[in-house]
Design a protein around this motif. Structure first.
Motif, PDB file in Angstrom:
ATOM      1  N   TYR A 187       0.843  -1.187   0.000  1.00  0.00           N
ATOM      2  CA  TYR A 187       0.000   0.000   0.000  1.00  0.00           C
ATOM      3  C   TYR A 187       0.886   1.247   0.000  1.00  0.00           C
ATOM      4  O   TYR A 187       2.006   1.233   0.531  1.00  0.00           O
ATOM      5  CB  TYR A 187      -0.884   0.044   1.246  1.00  0.00           C
ATOM      6  CG  TYR A 187      -1.956  -1.025   1.314  1.00  0.00           C
ATOM      7  CD1 TYR A 187      -2.347  -1.728   0.170  1.00  0.00           C
ATOM      8  CD2 TYR A 187      -2.581  -1.324   2.518  1.00  0.00           C
ATOM      9  CE1 TYR A 187      -3.330  -2.694   0.237  1.00  0.00           C
ATOM     10  CE2 TYR A 187      -3.571  -2.295   2.591  1.00  0.00           C
ATOM     11  CZ  TYR A 187      -3.942  -2.988   1.453  1.00  0.00           C
ATOM     12  OH  TYR A 187      -4.914  -3.949   1.529  1.00  0.00           O
ATOM     13  N   SER A 188       0.394   2.319  -0.561  1.00  0.00           N
ATOM     14  CA  SER A 188       1.113   3.583  -0.477  1.00  0.00           C
ATOM     15  C   SER A 188       1.019   4.106   0.957  1.00  0.00           C
ATOM     16  O   SER A 188       0.214   3.633   1.767  1.00  0.00           O
ATOM     17  CB  SER A 188       0.517   4.608  -1.443  1.00  0.00           C
ATOM     18  OG  SER A 188      -0.767   5.030  -0.973  1.00  0.00           O
ATOM     19  N   HIS A 189       1.830   5.081   1.258  1.00  0.00           N
ATOM     20  CA  HIS A 189       1.815   5.672   2.602  1.00  0.00           C
ATOM     21  C   HIS A 189       0.426   6.196   2.949  1.00  0.00           C
ATOM     22  O   HIS A 189      -0.090   5.938   4.054  1.00  0.00           O
ATOM     23  CB  HIS A 189       2.851   6.793   2.650  1.00  0.00           C
ATOM     24  CG  HIS A 189       2.901   7.540   3.937  1.00  0.00           C
ATOM     25  ND1 HIS A 189       3.018   6.918   5.161  1.00  0.00           N
ATOM     26  CD2 HIS A 189       2.833   8.884   4.203  1.00  0.00           C
ATOM     27  CE1 HIS A 189       3.046   7.827   6.118  1.00  0.00           C
ATOM     28  NE2 HIS A 189       2.916   9.023   5.565  1.00  0.00           N
ATOM     29  N   GLN A 190      -0.194   6.909   2.028  1.00  0.00           N
ATOM     30  CA  GLN A 190      -1.526   7.472   2.292  1.00  0.00           C
ATOM     31  C   GLN A 190      -2.577   6.380   2.414  1.00  0.00           C
ATOM     32  O   GLN A 190      -3.492   6.479   3.243  1.00  0.00           O
ATOM     33  CB  GLN A 190      -1.919   8.464   1.181  1.00  0.00           C
ATOM     34  CG  GLN A 190      -1.092   9.735   1.170  1.00  0.00           C
ATOM     35  CD  GLN A 190      -1.140  10.478   2.504  1.00  0.00           C
ATOM     36  OE1 GLN A 190      -2.188  10.590   3.137  1.00  0.00           O
ATOM     37  NE2 GLN A 190       0.016  10.980   2.941  1.00  0.00           N
ATOM     38  N   GLU A 191      -2.456   5.325   1.616  1.00  0.00           N
ATOM     39  CA  GLU A 191      -3.395   4.205   1.721  1.00  0.00           C
ATOM     40  C   GLU A 191      -3.281   3.527   3.077  1.00  0.00           C
ATOM     41  O   GLU A 191      -4.290   3.148   3.687  1.00  0.00           O
ATOM     42  CB  GLU A 191      -3.136   3.202   0.591  1.00  0.00           C
ATOM     43  CG  GLU A 191      -3.581   3.693  -0.776  1.00  0.00           C
ATOM     44  CD  GLU A 191      -3.092   2.810  -1.918  1.00  0.00           C
ATOM     45  OE1 GLU A 191      -3.633   2.922  -3.024  1.00  0.00           O
ATOM     46  OE2 GLU A 191      -2.144   2.007  -1.694  1.00  0.00           O
ATOM     47  N   ARG A 192      -2.045   3.402   3.571  1.00  0.00           N
ATOM     48  CA  ARG A 192      -1.851   2.752   4.869  1.00  0.00           C
ATOM     49  C   ARG A 192      -2.392   3.630   5.995  1.00  0.00           C
ATOM     50  O   ARG A 192      -3.009   3.129   6.945  1.00  0.00           O
ATOM     51  CB  ARG A 192      -0.368   2.447   5.076  1.00  0.00           C
ATOM     52  CG  ARG A 192      -0.112   1.428   6.173  1.00  0.00           C
ATOM     53  CD  ARG A 192       1.327   0.929   6.138  1.00  0.00           C
ATOM     54  NE  ARG A 192       1.572   0.181   4.909  1.00  0.00           N
ATOM     55  CZ  ARG A 192       2.390   0.573   3.946  1.00  0.00           C
ATOM     56  NH1 ARG A 192       3.060   1.707   4.058  1.00  0.00           N
ATOM     57  NH2 ARG A 192       2.546  -0.162   2.847  1.00  0.00           N
ATOM     58  N   LEU A 193      -2.197   4.922   5.904  1.00  0.00           N
ATOM     59  CA  LEU A 193      -2.745   5.834   6.913  1.00  0.00           C
ATOM     60  C   LEU A 193      -4.269   5.760   6.941  1.00  0.00           C
ATOM     61  O   LEU A 193      -4.880   5.742   8.019  1.00  0.00           O
ATOM     62  CB  LEU A 193      -2.298   7.274   6.636  1.00  0.00           C
ATOM     63  CG  LEU A 193      -0.818   7.592   6.879  1.00  0.00           C
ATOM     64  CD1 LEU A 193      -0.496   8.999   6.422  1.00  0.00           C
ATOM     65  CD2 LEU A 193      -0.462   7.426   8.354  1.00  0.00           C
ATOM     66  N   ARG A 194      -4.878   5.711   5.752  1.00  0.00           N
ATOM     67  CA  ARG A 194      -6.349   5.607   5.693  1.00  0.00           C
ATOM     68  C   ARG A 194      -6.817   4.281   6.282  1.00  0.00           C
ATOM     69  O   ARG A 194      -7.835   4.227   6.984  1.00  0.00           O
ATOM     70  CB  ARG A 194      -6.840   5.746   4.245  1.00  0.00           C
ATOM     71  CG  ARG A 194      -6.830   7.166   3.714  1.00  0.00           C
ATOM     72  CD  ARG A 194      -7.695   7.298   2.463  1.00  0.00           C
ATOM     73  NE  ARG A 194      -7.199   6.510   1.360  1.00  0.00           N
ATOM     74  CZ  ARG A 194      -6.339   6.939   0.446  1.00  0.00           C
ATOM     75  NH1 ARG A 194      -5.865   8.180   0.505  1.00  0.00           N
ATOM     76  NH2 ARG A 194      -5.954   6.158  -0.548  1.00  0.00           N
ATOM     77  N   MET A 195      -6.075   3.209   6.000  1.00  0.00           N
ATOM     78  CA  MET A 195      -6.447   1.898   6.521  1.00  0.00           C
ATOM     79  C   MET A 195      -6.391   1.893   8.049  1.00  0.00           C
ATOM     80  O   MET A 195      -7.284   1.356   8.729  1.00  0.00           O
ATOM     81  CB  MET A 195      -5.536   0.821   5.946  1.00  0.00           C
ATOM     82  CG  MET A 195      -5.787  -0.582   6.490  1.00  0.00           C
ATOM     83  SD  MET A 195      -7.406  -1.251   6.057  1.00  0.00           S
ATOM     84  CE  MET A 195      -7.112  -1.756   4.352  1.00  0.00           C
TER      85      MET A 195
END
Length: 624
Positions: free
Chosen positions: A217-225
């Motif tokens: 996952y991208s950094h932003q995707e991981r933060l959202r998750m």
């Protein structure tokens, strides 16, 4: 008596009165228990909650929250400051004009009040022992643990009082997540049902292992998750994507300064959401387990992650052959001995650094319930303080039962760390979790889901049902959970088309898929057609559904405010549109053509039509 003492006495008196009155309501049986479950969310009706709380008692009252001012009162030593900020932001987003935050108990209530604190604080001073025996329930406190909570919505002194009492700081945070689901916006007013909730999780560790072979996952995707996980009461994130070369292929290499900063942000986001952030290392390439140099490199890599604040590590030996290097073959008679040796050595190193560190181990034989030569050695040689991973009876398990968990526990000598390979798949799998025992939490250490690697935002739909199960497996109902998840994910306006879309993409190696509404309408039409019955009504119903397939992309684009999700599923929405167009075209032909005379000939027409639809869609999708 000094003025300050008088004020303190006044505040204390009010607080005791409030607690006595409020907690009697929480602990004593309600005079009107409308529901032990939930019903579909409509104005003034109890909303659907996910995860479903353990005990929900709806009262008859419907209250209106003051839009002018809400006071948040909390104990600073019991409530994380960021939880207070989240509560304030939530109220402001609802349109409340002013939110006051105080760390004392108001002497009187002039507006809606939100109280945050520990359930244990409800123990009154010794002079109130008799009253305390009525208001405080030690059995409830034991149930709540750190993550459980009591939530109360009622009126006191003519004002709405929202009380969130957690077993610990995490419990207060989770109570706030439930409160968010209970408030109903209705035109220019904010309404809320009278309710009391007693809630706590069944599985201690509930979460996600990012472990697919897709790119990380991208950094932003991981933060959202991670934020999504907190909102849905999931508390564990294990970072281990096989697409990250620094975990597996280039495991010796340290992360760059930029990557370190991203990890710091993710770990901090996890902390704010009461999520434990763990890290996986998979030293399976270019490694000599008997070599001090390999071990030093391994320690150096984990030291880097330890310094970022990570205290949970896992060593994965999954998806590799039973082979050893020529050098290791001189020291170990089997790869199981080598794996146990290096993991034990690493465990001792980490424990010397910090006794609170946890270490997990994923064996080569991570699925199944029968003994293997490899697992026999692991049981005998691996330190008992190291957790052992398991995916169920299969790599992707159609069912996982308590009996199976007990069977593998005998094989490995401990309760397994369950890493459920659902919904992970190469395809888009959006169905709910199914076929997991209600009492499985008694026989495993954790319940972690491997989400969709290529679709982090879409993963939230099945993950909501997984969060629902992991929190309250005793009352988990897959279809109810699925409906609630889709409603929460998309909202009421988007729900019809979101459900239409999600139902078409439920395929997974676990075999959870159930017939969609579209497939049931097709089945009814073909039954009428083949049997020679009047098929006008079933044809009209099926044509309407094919029309909706064609409209889904445009309608979801207008009503669904989730850009990452829409980007992820764009090509699948195109596929659904094409299927709708071809389906309608087929129906138009069947409508004007005279049906064949015999049932066998009509059956052939069905086979030809189905083949036409599937082949055209598959070909178009592959070419695109």
């Amino acid at each position: 008596m000094r003025r300050g003492e008088m004020l303190n006495k006044k505040y204390s008196y009010f607080w005791f009165v409030f607690l006595i009155f409020g907690i009697l309501y929480l602990v004593l049986p309600s005079v009107s228990l409308l529901s032990m479950g939930v019903v579909e969310a409509t104005p003034l009706q109890p909303p659907s909650l996910i995860p479903l709380p353990k005990e929900v008692y709806w009262g008859e009252g419907t209250f209106e929250i003051d839009r002018d001012c809400v006071t948040i009162a909390y104990y600073p030593q019991e409530v994380d400051p960021q939880v207070v900020s989240l509560a304030k932001d939530f109220l402001l987003r609802l349109g409340i004009r002013k939110v006051e935050v105080v760390t004392h108990i108001p002497s009187s209530l002039d507006s809606t009040a939100l109280f945050l604190g520990f359930y244990s604080s409800l123990k009154l001073p010794p002079g109130y022992g008799k009253i305390a025996s009525l208001t405080f329930n030690a059995n409830i406190e034991k149930k709540l643990g750190e993550e459980g909570y009591l939530l109360s919505v009622r009126k006191f002194e003519g004002q709405v009082v929202l009380s969130l009492f957690g077993g610990g700081k995490a419990g207060v945070f989770y109570a706030l997540q439930t409160l968010k689901q209970v408030v109903v916006k209705e035109k220019d007013s904010l309404k809320i049902r009278e309710v009391k909730i007693i809630d706590y999780p069944s599985f201690k560790a509930r979460g996600v292992v990012e472990g697919s072979y897709s790119p990380p996952y991208s950094h932003q995707e991981r933060l959202r998750m991670i934020k999504f996980m907190g909102e849905n009461k999931l508390n564990f994130y294990l970072y281990g994507p096989k697409g990250d070369p620094l975990i597996r292929d280039a495991w010796r290499k340290l992360y760059s300064p930029k990557q370190v900063e991203e990890f710091k942000e993710e770990i901090e986001e996890a902390r704010k959401n009461f999520v434990t952030f763990g890290y996986v290392i998979s030293p399976v390439k270019a490694v000599t387990y008997s070599s001090d140099k390999s071990f030093e490199k391994l320690c150096r890599k984990l030291d880097q992650m330890y310094d970022l604040g990570i205290r949970y590590f896992a060593v994965f030996f999954d998806d590799i052959p039973y082979l050893l290097s020529s050098e290791d073959a001189q020291h170990f008679s089997s790869c199981a001995l080598a794996h146990a040796y290096i993991t034990n050595k690493l465990y001792a190193y980490l424990k010397e650094k910090d006794k609170e560190v946890r270490l997990a181990f994923c064996p080569i034989d991570y699925s199944g319930i029968k003994p293997t030569p490899y697992l026999k050695i692991i049981k005998e040689e691996l330190n008992k303080g190291i957790l052992i991973g398991w995916t169920g009876p299969d790599i992707c398990s159609k069912e996982i039962t308590s009996e199976q968990a007990k069977a593998i526990a005998k094989v490995i000598g401990q309760a397994p760390n369950l890493g459920d390979n659902y919904p992970v798949a190469g395809t888009l799998g959006l169905g709910p979790l199914r076929n997991r025992s209600k009492d499985l939490y008694k026989y495993v250490e954790s319940f972690l889901s491997n989400p969709l690697g290529r679709f982090p935002s879409a993963s939230e739909i099945p993950l909501m049902t997984i969060a629902d199960y992991a929190w309250n497996p005793e009352n988990y109902r897959p279809d109810r959970s699925y409906q609630t998840a889709l409603m929460h994910f998309g909202g009421q306006e988007a729900y019809p088309y979101l459900r239409l879309f999600a139902e078409q993409f439920q395929t997974s190696p676990c075999g959870f898929e159930k017939p969609s509404e579209l497939s049931l309408l097709k089945e009814k039409f073909w039954e009428d057609y083949i049997k020679g019955r009047d098929f006008k009504e079933s044809l009209l119903a099926l044509r309407k559904e094919f029309k909706r397939c064609q409209e889904a992309k445009e309608e979801l684009g207008k009503s669904l405010k989730r850009e990452p999700f829409l980007e992820e599923i764009s090509s699948y929405l195109d596929k659904l549109k094409d299927y709708g167009e071809l389906g309608e075209f087929s129906l138009n032909l069947l409508e004007v053509l005279e049906p064949p005379k015999t049932e066998a000939e009509r059956e052939k027409i069905k086979t030809i039509t189905d083949s036409f639809l599937q082949s055209r869609i598959k070909l178009k999708f592959v070419l695109e």
